[in-house]
Design a protein around this motif. Structure first.
Motif, PDB file in Angstrom:
ATOM      1  N   TYR A  47      43.845  34.243  43.512  1.00 17.49           N
ATOM      2  CA  TYR A  47      44.421  32.891  43.497  1.00 17.49           C
ATOM      3  C   TYR A  47      44.156  32.202  42.159  1.00 17.49           C
ATOM      4  N   LEU A  48      42.913  32.262  41.680  1.00 18.64           N
ATOM      5  CA  LEU A  48      42.538  31.552  40.456  1.00 18.64           C
ATOM      6  C   LEU A  48      43.318  32.043  39.248  1.00 18.64           C
ATOM      7  N   LYS A  49      43.652  33.305  39.242  1.00 18.01           N
ATOM      8  CA  LYS A  49      44.466  33.840  38.141  1.00 18.01           C
ATOM      9  C   LYS A  49      45.808  33.119  38.079  1.00 18.01           C
ATOM     10  N   ILE A  78      38.377  27.129  34.440  1.00 15.00           N
ATOM     11  CA  ILE A  78      38.708  28.049  35.532  1.00 15.00           C
ATOM     12  C   ILE A  78      38.322  29.476  35.162  1.00 15.00           C
ATOM     13  N   LEU A  79      38.701  29.894  33.959  1.00  9.58           N
ATOM     14  CA  LEU A  79      38.512  31.289  33.554  1.00  9.58           C
ATOM     15  C   LEU A  79      37.067  31.627  33.201  1.00  9.58           C
ATOM     16  N   GLU A  80      36.293  30.613  32.807  1.00  4.64           N
ATOM     17  CA  GLU A  80      34.926  30.900  32.372  1.00  4.64           C
ATOM     18  C   GLU A  80      33.869  30.410  33.357  1.00  4.64           C
ATOM     19  N   LYS A  99      38.715  45.371  38.549  1.00  2.00           N
ATOM     20  CA  LYS A  99      39.534  46.078  39.531  1.00  2.00           C
ATOM     21  C   LYS A  99      39.955  45.188  40.697  1.00  2.00           C
ATOM     22  N   VAL A 100      39.508  43.932  40.662  1.00  2.00           N
ATOM     23  CA  VAL A 100      39.889  43.014  41.738  1.00  2.00           C
ATOM     24  C   VAL A 100      41.396  42.872  41.801  1.00  2.00           C
ATOM     25  N   PHE A 101      42.038  42.902  40.629  1.00  2.00           N
ATOM     26  CA  PHE A 101      43.481  42.687  40.586  1.00  2.00           C
ATOM     27  C   PHE A 101      44.277  43.897  41.086  1.00  2.00           C
TER      28      PHE A 101
END
Length: 218
Positions: A47-49, A78-80, A99-101
């Motif tokens: 989601y955050l991506k 968000i990214l950090e 590998k989450v993606f």
């Protein structure tokens, strides 16, 4: 009355139900099934991506340097900062963050992020702000509530870092910056535009509830 006060009154009942949701309550109590939290982490990471991309669309559409810096700073946060908490938990579960993606979005994650991305593509800055604010603001609302309720029993709570992240002064200050930004944007809007913006805010808030339901397996 500030526009964000009107928004909060619109969603007060829904946000109150967040605090009564078993996923949220069990995080505060430290009793949430870790497998459920692991699955939530993966979906929230996905989601955050997409969430960061909506801010990026706002950055592209911003006209002033101050607005550009606001969106840029949020993307960086968000990214950090926010994903750091996720990364530490992923390490605990033995999941490689790179590998989450490889995981597929569940239907709720896909629907929610698609809604926000659609607003990001078609909407103006006010509409973009409406669709992204419920996530940050409601997490701060939840984090602060959980911290105040359970602050004396957090030391042995597996979810202490998660609660502390979303109840932190820094996270609260970030939410306040966005609320002030929205109040500035919406000072002189028409009743029709206000209705549209309130509808977007409400829909994103309802998607947040769907996300908690998905996380708990309801």
């Amino acid at each position: 009355m500030k526009f964000t006060d009107i928004l909060f009154e619109d969603v007060r009942e829904i946000w109150g139900k967040y605090l009564e949701h078993p996923f949220v309550k069990e995080i505060g109590e430290g009793t949430l099934d870790k497998e459920k939290f692991k699955n939530y982490l993966v979906q929230d990471y996905l989601y955050l991506k997409e969430y960061a991309k909506v801010f990026a669309m706002g950055l592209v559409k911003a006209e002033s340097l101050s607005d550009m810096n606001l969106y840029y700073g949020s993307i960086k946060g968000i990214l950090e900062d926010e994903t750091e908490v996720h990364t530490n938990y992923l390490k605990y579960f033995g999941i490689d963050q790179n590998k989450v993606f490889d995981n597929r979005k569940e239907m709720t994650t896909e629907s929610y992020t698609s809604y926000m991305l659609g607003i990001g593509l078609k909407g103006d800055l006010k509409e973009i702000a409406m669709t992204i604010l419920p996530c940050a603001w409601s997490y701060q609302f939840i984090g602060r509530s959980l911290y105040e309720k359970h602050k004396d029993t957090l030391d042995n709570n597996f979810y202490k870092p998660w609660i502390e992240e979303y109840s932190s002064v820094e996270f609260e200050e970030g939410s306040e910056v966005w609320k002030n930004h929205i109040n500035d944007l919406c000072k002189d809007i028409s009743e029709k535009e206000a209705g549209n913006l309130r509808d977007i805010f409400m829909k994103s808030s309802l998607y947040e509830m769907d996300f908690w339901d998905m996380a708990y397996g309801k």
